[in-house]
Design an enzyme around this catalytic site. Structure first.
Site, PDB file in Angstrom:
ATOM      1  N   ARG A  41       0.868  -1.183   0.000  1.00 22.31           N
ATOM      2  CA  ARG A  41       0.000   0.000   0.000  1.00 22.31           C
ATOM      3  C   ARG A  41       0.898   1.225   0.000  1.00 22.31           C
ATOM      4  O   ARG A  41       1.249   1.755   1.049  1.00 22.31           O
ATOM      5  CB  ARG A  41      -0.903  -0.035   1.229  1.00 22.31           C
ATOM      6  CG  ARG A  41      -1.908   1.106   1.359  1.00 22.31           C
ATOM      7  CD  ARG A  41      -2.811   0.828   2.562  1.00 22.31           C
ATOM      8  NE  ARG A  41      -3.840   1.829   2.772  1.00 22.31           N
ATOM      9  CZ  ARG A  41      -3.676   2.909   3.545  1.00 22.31           C
ATOM     10  NH1 ARG A  41      -2.533   3.141   4.141  1.00 22.31           N
ATOM     11  NH2 ARG A  41      -4.674   3.744   3.707  1.00 22.31           N
ATOM     12  N   SER A 113     -12.597  -2.990   1.151  1.00 28.88           N
ATOM     13  CA  SER A 113     -12.739  -2.314   2.446  1.00 28.88           C
ATOM     14  C   SER A 113     -14.190  -1.951   2.687  1.00 28.88           C
ATOM     15  O   SER A 113     -14.840  -1.392   1.809  1.00 28.88           O
ATOM     16  CB  SER A 113     -11.938  -1.007   2.454  1.00 28.88           C
ATOM     17  OG  SER A 113     -10.578  -1.267   2.371  1.00 28.88           O
ATOM     18  N   LYS A 142      -5.521   6.099   9.476  1.00 31.61           N
ATOM     19  CA  LYS A 142      -6.610   6.508   8.577  1.00 31.61           C
ATOM     20  C   LYS A 142      -7.578   7.353   9.393  1.00 31.61           C
ATOM     21  O   LYS A 142      -8.634   6.878   9.810  1.00 31.61           O
ATOM     22  CB  LYS A 142      -7.297   5.274   7.991  1.00 31.61           C
ATOM     23  CG  LYS A 142      -7.998   5.556   6.678  1.00 31.61           C
ATOM     24  CD  LYS A 142      -8.425   4.259   6.016  1.00 31.61           C
ATOM     25  CE  LYS A 142      -9.057   4.529   4.672  1.00 31.61           C
ATOM     26  NZ  LYS A 142      -9.385   3.292   3.967  1.00 31.61           N
TER      27      LYS A 142
HETATM   28  N1  TZP Z   1      -8.370   0.893   6.612  1.00 31.38           N
HETATM   29  C1  TZP Z   1      -9.160   0.999   7.690  1.00 31.38           C
HETATM   30  S1  TZP Z   1      -8.271   1.421   9.056  1.00 31.38           S
HETATM   31  C2  TZP Z   1      -6.813   1.443   8.205  1.00 31.38           C
HETATM   32  C3  TZP Z   1      -7.059   1.129   6.872  1.00 31.38           C
HETATM   33  C4  TZP Z   1      -6.057   1.061   5.808  1.00 31.38           C
HETATM   34  C5  TZP Z   1      -5.499   1.781   8.814  1.00 31.38           C
HETATM   35  C6  TZP Z   1      -4.946   0.697   9.662  1.00 31.38           C
HETATM   36  O1  TZP Z   1      -3.728   1.119  10.197  1.00 31.38           O
HETATM   37  P1  TZP Z   1      -3.284   0.821  11.698  1.00 31.38           P
HETATM   38  O2  TZP Z   1      -2.012   1.586  11.847  1.00 31.38           O
HETATM   39  O3  TZP Z   1      -3.086  -0.638  11.830  1.00 31.38           O
HETATM   40  O4  TZP Z   1      -4.390   1.335  12.594  1.00 31.38           O
END
Ligand code: TZP
Ligand code: MG
Length: 219
Positions: A41, A113, A142
């Site tokens: 990503r 997602s 996010k």
């Molecule tokens: N989609 C929903 S939450 C997220 C994504 C890509 C981020 C997850 O990152 P982290 O650092 O594990 O909370």
């Protein structure tokens, strides 16, 4: 390819902006720690583009292949096909599932997602191979989306969602087991490993916690 839902158990995601570490080293450490899937990503400030992005994707893909770890590409079906990924992961703002399926056929798994039950139902109806569900917990990675909590996963199951579910957002070694117990097939995480002082240890801890939460499941 046919997806074995066990392969989604411990699903690490990162791109170069998510970490201070060398990406090849980081993926190798995470694999030594026991991860079962990885998603490329490459997104956000300072993300690689063009040839550099392609070259890194190829190298990471080779590492994953060598160790039998599933390899997904975020958002970009063309890149996923180019590097012969196992799958592509798309969000609600990306191209529709139907169009991506037309483009990739059965060559690639498709992950989607989702935040709501409606989105999960639509993904299932449109032929997704698995869904991401979240953010489960608050996350810096996010920002701007309210967390749905681990109970959301149980609600998806109660509503009849049969697709593999990967819970994402603020997942840590401390909370992964509990999330799994709500009916998830796996946990996906960025910071918990990409920003850990000891990524291999962190990957091992999160994978063991996910296994513990999987428990004995029928089928
Ligand atoms: N989609 C929903 S939450 C997220 C994504 C890509 C981020 C997850 O990152 P982290 O650092 O594990 O909370
Ligand atoms: Mg996206």
């Amino acid at each position: 390819m046919v997806l074995d839902r066990k392969a989604l158990l411990s699903y690490f995601i990162f791109g170069t902006p998510d970490t201070k570490y060398d990406p090849i080293w980081l993926l190798e450490q995470a694999i030594e720690g026991g991860i079962t899937a990885y998603q490329f990503r490459e997104k956000g400030p300072g993300a690689l583009t063009g040839e550099e992005r392609l070259a890194l994707a190829r190298r990471l893909r080779a590492v994953a292949r060598r160790h039998g770890v599933l390899f997904f590409v975020d958002d970009d079906p063309d890149l996923a096909l180019e590097v012969e990924a196992d799958g592509v992961h798309i969000g609600q703002e990306d191209e529709s599932i139907e169009r991506v399926r037309q483009r990739v056929g059965t060559k690639l798994l498709i992950g989607v997602s989702t935040t709501t039950l409606e989105q999960a139902k639509r993904a299932e109806a449109a032929g997704a191979d698995y869904i991401g569900a979240g953010p489960i917990f608050p996350t810096q990675t996010k920002p701007g989306k309210p967390p749905v909590g681990p109970e959301h996963v149980a609600r998806l199951r109660e509503a009849g969602i049969a697709l593999p579910i990967v819970a994402i957002g603020g997942i840590t070694p401390e909370n992964a087991e509990g999330v799994m117990r709500h009916g998830a097939d796996g946990v996906a995480y960025i910071s918990a490993v990409a920003r850990a002082d000891e990524p291999k240890k962190a990957a091992r801890a999160i994978t063991r916690a996910a296994e513990a939460g999987l428990g004995p499941r029928g089928g």
